[in-house]
Design a protein around this motif. Structure first.
Motif, PDB file in Angstrom:
ATOM      1  N   ARG A  63      20.169 -53.275 -20.993  1.00 19.54           N
ATOM      2  CA  ARG A  63      21.348 -53.471 -21.681  1.00 19.54           C
ATOM      3  C   ARG A  63      22.214 -52.247 -20.394  1.00 19.54           C
ATOM      4  O   ARG A  63      23.157 -52.112 -20.097  1.00 19.54           O
ATOM      5  N   TRP A  64      21.745 -51.267 -19.730  1.00 18.86           N
ATOM      6  CA  TRP A  64      22.335 -50.820 -18.846  1.00 18.86           C
ATOM      7  C   TRP A  64      22.797 -51.287 -17.467  1.00 18.86           C
ATOM      8  O   TRP A  64      23.895 -51.367 -17.180  1.00 18.86           O
TER       9      TRP A  64
ATOM     10  N   GLY B 241      15.874 -38.174 -28.511  1.00 20.24           N
ATOM     11  CA  GLY B 241      17.251 -39.012 -28.473  1.00 20.24           C
ATOM     12  C   GLY B 241      17.037 -39.813 -28.305  1.00 20.24           C
ATOM     13  O   GLY B 241      16.727 -40.367 -28.346  1.00 20.24           O
ATOM     14  N   ASN B 242      18.808 -40.343 -28.009  1.00 23.62           N
ATOM     15  CA  ASN B 242      19.196 -41.554 -27.443  1.00 23.62           C
ATOM     16  C   ASN B 242      18.857 -42.399 -26.158  1.00 23.62           C
ATOM     17  O   ASN B 242      18.774 -41.023 -25.180  1.00 23.62           O
ATOM     18  N   PRO B 243      18.419 -43.754 -25.495  1.00 12.96           N
ATOM     19  CA  PRO B 243      17.875 -43.130 -24.319  1.00 12.96           C
ATOM     20  C   PRO B 243      19.423 -43.490 -23.609  1.00 12.96           C
ATOM     21  O   PRO B 243      19.989 -43.598 -23.596  1.00 12.96           O
ATOM     22  N   ARG B 244      18.291 -43.309 -22.214  1.00  7.92           N
ATOM     23  CA  ARG B 244      19.863 -43.322 -21.013  1.00  7.92           C
ATOM     24  C   ARG B 244      18.920 -43.163 -19.852  1.00  7.92           C
ATOM     25  O   ARG B 244      17.973 -43.368 -19.642  1.00  7.92           O
ATOM     26  N   VAL B 245      19.923 -44.210 -18.920  1.00  8.33           N
ATOM     27  CA  VAL B 245      19.933 -44.585 -17.619  1.00  8.33           C
ATOM     28  C   VAL B 245      20.407 -44.563 -16.794  1.00  8.33           C
ATOM     29  O   VAL B 245      21.871 -43.799 -16.968  1.00  8.33           O
ATOM     30  N   ARG B 246      20.979 -43.774 -15.583  1.00  7.78           N
ATOM     31  CA  ARG B 246      21.626 -42.646 -14.513  1.00  7.78           C
ATOM     32  C   ARG B 246      20.876 -42.895 -13.032  1.00  7.78           C
ATOM     33  O   ARG B 246      19.589 -42.334 -13.036  1.00  7.78           O
TER      34      ARG B 246
ATOM     35  N   GLU C 105       7.420 -52.989 -23.213  1.00  4.42           N
ATOM     36  CA  GLU C 105       8.673 -54.046 -23.069  1.00  4.42           C
ATOM     37  C   GLU C 105      10.262 -53.055 -23.704  1.00  4.42           C
ATOM     38  O   GLU C 105      11.190 -52.975 -23.297  1.00  4.42           O
ATOM     39  N   GLY C 106      10.357 -52.240 -24.843  1.00  2.00           N
ATOM     40  CA  GLY C 106      10.829 -50.884 -25.299  1.00  2.00           C
ATOM     41  C   GLY C 106      12.315 -50.659 -23.265  1.00  2.00           C
ATOM     42  O   GLY C 106      12.928 -50.161 -24.274  1.00  2.00           O
ATOM     43  N   ARG C 107      11.618 -49.983 -22.598  1.00  2.00           N
ATOM     44  CA  ARG C 107      11.989 -49.097 -21.572  1.00  2.00           C
ATOM     45  C   ARG C 107      12.349 -50.342 -20.835  1.00  2.00           C
ATOM     46  O   ARG C 107      14.154 -50.231 -20.043  1.00  2.00           O
ATOM     47  N   LEU C 108      12.125 -51.556 -20.695  1.00  2.00           N
ATOM     48  CA  LEU C 108      12.542 -52.789 -19.901  1.00  2.00           C
ATOM     49  C   LEU C 108      13.872 -53.310 -20.539  1.00  2.00           C
ATOM     50  O   LEU C 108      15.034 -53.474 -20.080  1.00  2.00           O
TER      51      LEU C 108
ATOM     52  N   ALA D 227      19.957 -40.917 -10.457  1.00  2.00           N
ATOM     53  CA  ALA D 227      20.070 -39.496 -10.128  1.00  2.00           C
ATOM     54  C   ALA D 227      20.434 -38.970  -9.069  1.00  2.00           C
ATOM     55  O   ALA D 227      20.957 -38.053  -8.785  1.00  2.00           O
ATOM     56  N   ASN D 228      19.982 -40.030  -8.053  1.00  2.00           N
ATOM     57  CA  ASN D 228      20.416 -39.231  -6.529  1.00  2.00           C
ATOM     58  C   ASN D 228      19.954 -40.343  -5.665  1.00  2.00           C
ATOM     59  O   ASN D 228      19.851 -41.724  -5.943  1.00  2.00           O
ATOM     60  N   ASN D 229      20.415 -40.628  -4.394  1.00  2.00           N
ATOM     61  CA  ASN D 229      20.116 -42.019  -3.189  1.00  2.00           C
ATOM     62  C   ASN D 229      19.417 -42.329  -4.070  1.00  2.00           C
ATOM     63  O   ASN D 229      18.844 -43.931  -2.807  1.00  2.00           O
ATOM     64  N   SER D 230      18.071 -41.974  -4.225  1.00  2.00           N
ATOM     65  CA  SER D 230      16.636 -42.720  -3.954  1.00  2.00           C
ATOM     66  C   SER D 230      16.120 -42.557  -5.986  1.00  2.00           C
ATOM     67  O   SER D 230      15.489 -43.281  -5.700  1.00  2.00           O
ATOM     68  N   THR D 231      16.630 -42.269  -6.836  1.00  2.00           N
ATOM     69  CA  THR D 231      15.937 -42.397  -8.204  1.00  2.00           C
ATOM     70  C   THR D 231      16.773 -42.359  -9.217  1.00  2.00           C
ATOM     71  O   THR D 231      18.133 -42.751  -9.646  1.00  2.00           O
ATOM     72  N   LEU D 232      16.336 -43.156  -9.204  1.00  5.31           N
ATOM     73  CA  LEU D 232      16.733 -44.127 -10.880  1.00  5.31           C
ATOM     74  C   LEU D 232      15.749 -43.622 -12.096  1.00  5.31           C
ATOM     75  O   LEU D 232      14.637 -43.743 -12.698  1.00  5.31           O
TER      76      LEU D 232
END
Length: 242
Positions: A131-132, A100-105, A123-126, A107-112
Motif C-alpha cells: 500500500r505504501w 498503533g497504525n502501521p507506517r513505512v518510511r 502477509e499483513g506486513r507485505l 529512515a536513512n540512505n540504507s534503511t526502510l
C-alpha cells in the motif's frame, strides 16, 4: 473477442498460441522464465505460425537468455535484515512492532522502516508495504504526465497502478488509459519515466514498428539505455504466469 488456445513446440521451445480476431501476428517472451506466447490471427494455421516462430527463433532465444541472466530476489519473508528496493536503491528492512497504525518510511540512505502492530504476520506486513509502494508511485505520476503530455503531444485520460505479471505497462488506446506496473516503484525514476513514455507513444502508434521506434528516438533519445537499465535490475520473486 473470442480467443482459441493451443500449444506447439519449435526448436525445443514450448509456445502458447492465442488465436483471435487480429490482423497481425505478435510474439512475446515473458519473465521470469522466458515463456513464449504468440497472438495470431484466427485464420493462420499451425504451420504458418510455426514458420513465423522459426523466423524469430534467434530473437526469442536472446530474450530467454536475458531473463536467465537477470538477478531475481528470493521470496520475501518480511523480516528485519531483508533487502527491499525503492526508487532504484536497495534498502535494509527494519521491522518494528508497536501498537498503533502501521507506517513505512525511508529512515536513512540504507534503511526502510516498517512499523506494524504486534503479531502482524508476513502477509499483513507485505500488504502494508505494498500500500505504501502504491501511494509513492501514484504520487509521482501527475508531474510526469504533465511534462510528457506536452512533449509527446498526447493527452492521457487516466493513468492507474496495478500489479501485472508480464508487462511493465499497458494502455487502452481508445480510452486513452495507461496502466503502470506497481513493481516500477522499486526501479529508478528513469525506468518509470521510460515506461510511461513508451505507453504514451503507443497512443500514437499501436505496435512496435519502425515508426514507433522513431517516435521514441524523437521524444526520449536515450530510451534504449533506460530499457537496458530496467532489464538489468532484479526481478521480484513472483509466481509469474499469464
Amino acid at each position: 473477442m473470442t480467443t482459441e488456445y493451443s500449444h506447439i513446440e519449435v526448436g525445443g521451445i514450448g509456445v502458447d498460441i492465442h488465436r483471435k480476431a487480429i490482423k497481425n501476428l505478435h510474439v512475446g517472451v515473458y519473465p521470469p522464465d522466458g515463456k513464449v506466447r504468440i497472438a495470431a490471427p484466427s485464420h493462420l494455421n499451425d504451420e504458418a505460425v510455426r514458420l513465423a516462430i522459426v523466423s524469430r527463433l534467434g530473437w526469442i532465444r536472446r530474450q530467454r537468455q536475458g531473463f536467465a541472466r537477470q538477478v531475481r530476489q528470493s521470496a520475501r519473508e518480511m523480516v528485519t535484515g531483508e533487502s527491499h528496493y525503492f526508487g532504484g536503491r536497495r534498502y535494509r528492512l527494519n521491522v518494528v512492532e508497536q501498537p498503533g497504525n502501521p507506517r513505512v518510511r525511508v529512515a536513512n540512505n540504507s534503511t526502510l522502516e516498517l512499523r506494524v502492530p504486534p503479531g502482524t504476520d508476513r502477509e499483513g506486513r507485505l500488504q502494508i508495504l505494498d500500500r505504501w509502494y502504491r501511494r509513492q508511485l501514484k504520487a509521482k505520476i501527475p508531474e510526469l504526465l504533465t511534462h510528457w503530455e506536452g512533449v509527446v503531444g498526447v493527452e492521457v485520460a487516466e493513468c492507474h497502478v496495478k500489479k501485472m505479471k508480464t508487462k511493465w505497462g499497458s494502455c487502452t488506446i481508445q480510452a486513452r488509459r495507461i496502466w503502470l506496473n506497481l513493481e516500477l516503484v522499486k526501479k529508478s525514476p528513469r525506468c518509470l519515466e521510460y515506461i510511461l513514455v513508451h505507453e504514451m507513444v503507443h497512443l500514437l502508434e499501436r505496435h512496435h514498428t519502425d515508426r514507433f521506434r522513431g517516435l521514441m528516438d524523437q521524444y526520449m533519445p536515450d530510451w534504449r539505455l533506460r530499457k537496458a537499465e530496467l532489464n538489468e535490475t532484479p526481478l521480484a520473486h513472483e509466481d509469474w504466469d499469464y
